[in-house]
Enzyme design. Structure first.
Site, PDB file in Angstrom:
ATOM      1  N   GLU A   1       6.117  95.857 -15.840  1.00 56.93           N
ATOM      2  CA  GLU A   1       6.812  96.889 -16.598  1.00 56.93           C
ATOM      3  C   GLU A   1       8.271  96.830 -16.142  1.00 56.93           C
ATOM      4  O   GLU A   1       8.657  97.430 -15.142  1.00 56.93           O
ATOM      5  CB  GLU A   1       6.219  98.276 -16.317  1.00 56.93           C
TER       6      GLU A   1
ATOM      7  N   ASP B   1       3.906  98.434 -12.005  1.00 59.05           N
ATOM      8  CA  ASP B   1       4.725  99.554 -12.453  1.00 59.05           C
ATOM      9  C   ASP B   1       6.137  99.493 -11.879  1.00 59.05           C
ATOM     10  O   ASP B   1       6.347  99.050 -10.754  1.00 59.05           O
ATOM     11  CB  ASP B   1       4.052 100.862 -12.011  1.00 59.05           C
TER      12      ASP B   1
END
Length: 639
Positions: free
Chosen positions: A367, A314
């Site tokens: 990401e 993330d």
């Protein structure tokens, strides 16, 4: 200070050295609470890194959460920053924290950064847990797993607590969920499931992205062995497991990592580097070798102890850039005058090098929302070393296009055509993720313009476009059946919608589309090779039609894709074809059982008529908002 008793279970000098060097990748085997037998007594050895603490004691129910008596104190291992002690008689299930005195004399309680289990929120204690003993049955899955590049990968992204809930609102346990989730994923033909973060976190509405217990599978859903069971069963059903992982930042909650030993330890000491003002969190200090040992150990821990197949890492951009979502007065430049976080870059490269050293077939998916070069390039070539990157550009362009009214779409046709320009710059996954269906952004279905029926047709076309575009696939839960309102991050999905025919047909469509994806090699075999894609016509903006060729390794697998993004039927629509012959419509989003009009093209023989720079062409009828797949004859129509 009391003398450390002789014992065989103290961290070794080599392990301590490697921890401080940033290369102890199994630091969870020496830090935390470990069940042991020492000098003939059963108990638990507690070890914690707190180099600036003046005192560390064990606090729990047994001493009224005080932890300041001599009998509670941990022993400081000289010149190491480690505190350790064996406590006889303590058993699995015991709640505990560390009583820490900072250098300034302040006293506070902290949860164990290496705890394998945490108390159910809102309580915040760590829990002694034994992760050994689960009998895995996924050996065959692990043996046959292979690198994903030339294989299908269709990921179902889900938030565990809101996929389904019990009638009384209670959450399903990991073990209970297996009997619901696995048949659903199998029926829908997904290859992988991606769980939003399952590491312990105090606040439900953070969705797991603001963690406090990195080695503790959240106790919201049961015991660690229950999660092992779920992953084991998923593997035995042929479904891979990807875990959302958050090394960029952590929560500021008092029991967590912030100011752990009375000073900035896990976070940067400089607030300019530490603060994530947009999220109210703190960045890990990537300059400290001990933090590198902590984070890489944590990543490998999930692979080793829970058998995950990969990670979606993330907020990578927030790690890479010193100015990420900050005002000018909130950041400083690096030593070269640039905006790159050089320490975070080195950490990411070391992380991926370590993961692929131990798990060569792992998925490490970034990401990363900027145009940072070489995200999926090897570390030895200067890249970050991931093997996949979420294609945020494709997602933003595609959703930007489909949200335009039909009349405006001809003027924004470039949003459909531009993503192919960079489709091979990285190894991409195409996400239609949770971030796009929250905070007023509307659900995928409700992003569509037009009438009720046109919204469903538009969603079918969107999912067809995603499945036929180069790159692996990811869809957030609810999109597969047309969740009408955006994701409610406290309540379960609106499964009651399946009482309505339109949503049942939407679900049937997604299942059939996923099956088509698995069946047709052209949709994934050359995902990362430019030979796998060719435009038929990129320039029909006036009619909002996109047409292209997807190829596999064998010419016989070639597919023609035609998508009409207008709610208008187009008759006698001519396209060029790469080879002469009879072409069959093997898939259509307008099949009646999917909620369409039933308009169907019979097998059509090509004509020797030049079109779209091809020597041969054929005429079709394009259904309104229709997604069509054609193949040279010899293939049965997929319903």
């Amino acid at each position: 200070m009391a003398e450390i008793p002789k014992t065989v279970n103290l961290p070794s000098s080599e392990d301590i050295y490697l921890f401080h060097e940033g290369t102890n990748y199994r630091s969870y085997t020496m830090l935390g609470a470990h069940i042991a037998v020492e000098e003939g007594q059963a108990g638990v050895r507690f070890t914690v890194w707190a180099p600036h603490a003046a005192y560390v004691g064990l606090a729990g129910d047994h001493n009224g959460w005080d932890g300041t008596l001599d009998s509670d104190s941990l022993y400081k291992i000289p010149d190491s920053g480690f505190w350790s002690r064996f406590f006889p008689g303590i058993e699995p299930g015991t709640f505990y924290k560390y009583r820490i005195h900072g250098a300034d004399g302040t006293s506070f309680l902290k949860a164990d950064p290496y705890a394998f289990k945490a108390e159910v929120r809102p309580a915040t204690a760590s829990v002694v847990a034994n992760l050994d003993g689960y009998q895995w049955g996924d050996a065959a899955w692990r043996r046959k797993s292979k690198a994903p590049y030339n294989a299908p990968m269709n990921i179902y992204e889900m938030h565990f607590g809101t996929w389904r809930q019990k009638d009384n609102g209670e959450l399903y346990t990991y073990r209970e969920m297996s009997s619901l989730l696995i048949p659903y994923l199998t029926e829908m033909s997904y290859t992988h499931v991606e769980f939003m973060p399952l590491a312990e976190h105090p606040y439900d509405l953070s969705w797991g992205y603001q963690g406090t217990g990195y080695f503790a599978a959240t106790s919201r859903f049961g015991e660690p062995q229950d999660l092992m069971y779920l992953i084991d069963q998923l593997h035995q059903a042929g479904i891979g497991v990807i875990l959302d992982w958050v090394p960029a930042h952590f929560a500021k909650d008092a029991h967590g990592l912030r100011m752990f030993d009375g000073s900035p330890l896990y976070e940067y000491a400089d607030p300019m580097l530490a603060e994530k003002p947009g999220w109210g969190t703190l960045s890990f200090d990537f300059s400290k070798p001990e933090i590198i040992s902590f984070l890489i150990s944590n990543a490998l821990f999930w692979f080793e102890m829970y058998h995950i197949d990969g990670m979606r890492v993330d907020a990578v951009t927030s790690m890479l850039r010193l100015d990420f979502e900050k005002q000018h007065h909130q950041y400083t430049k690096n030593k070269h005058g640039g905006l790159e976080n050089l320490e975070a870059i080195a950490f990411i490269q070391q992380l991926n090098t370590a993961i692929f050293r131990y798990y060569p077939k792992a998925l490490m998916m970034a990401e990363e929302s900027s145009a940072w070069p070489g995200v999926t390039s090897p570390v030895h070539e200067g890249g970050l070393g991931f093997n996949y990157k979420w294609n945020m550009g494709w997602m933003n362009d595609t959703l930007g296009y489909i949200e335009h009214d039909f009349g405006a779409r001809p003027y924004h046709h470039n949003l459909l055509t531009f993503p192919i320009v960079y489709a091979y710059a990285e190894n991409y996954t195409l996400p239609l993720s949770h971030d796009e269906v929250v905070h007023g952004k509307k659900s995928l279905l409700n992003k569509m313009p037009g009438s009720y029926e046109q919204k469903f047709a538009g969603l079918r076309a969107l999912l067809g476009y995603q499945i036929s575009h180069p790159g692996k696939k990811l869809l957030f839960m609810g999109g597969e059946f047309g969740q009408f309102i955006e994701w409610k991050d406290q309540d379960q999905l609106d499964w009651l919608l399946l009482d309505y025919e339109a949503h049942r047909r939407m679900l049937a469509y997604t299942a059939a589309l996923n099956k088509l994806y698995l069946t047709e090699k052209a949709l994934w075999e050359l995902d990362h090779d430019m030979e796998g894609y060719q435009w038929i016509d990129a320039d029909d903006s006036g009619q909002s039609v996109a047409s292209y060729i997807r190829r596999g390794k064998r010419p016989v697998d070639t597919l023609l894709i035609i998508i009409n993004f207008q709610p208008v039927e187009r008759r006698n629509y001519r396209i060029g074809v790469p080879r002469p012959g009879t072409y069959e419509e093997i898939f259509s989003s307008e099949t009646r059982e999917y909620g369409g009009s039933g308009l169907h093209n019979e097998p059509v023989k090509s004509e020797k008529k030049e079109w779209h720079n091809q020597l041969n062409s054929l005429e079709l009828t394009l259904p309104p908002l229709g997604f069509l797949v054609l193949k040279k004859s010899g293939r049965k129509t997929i319903k």
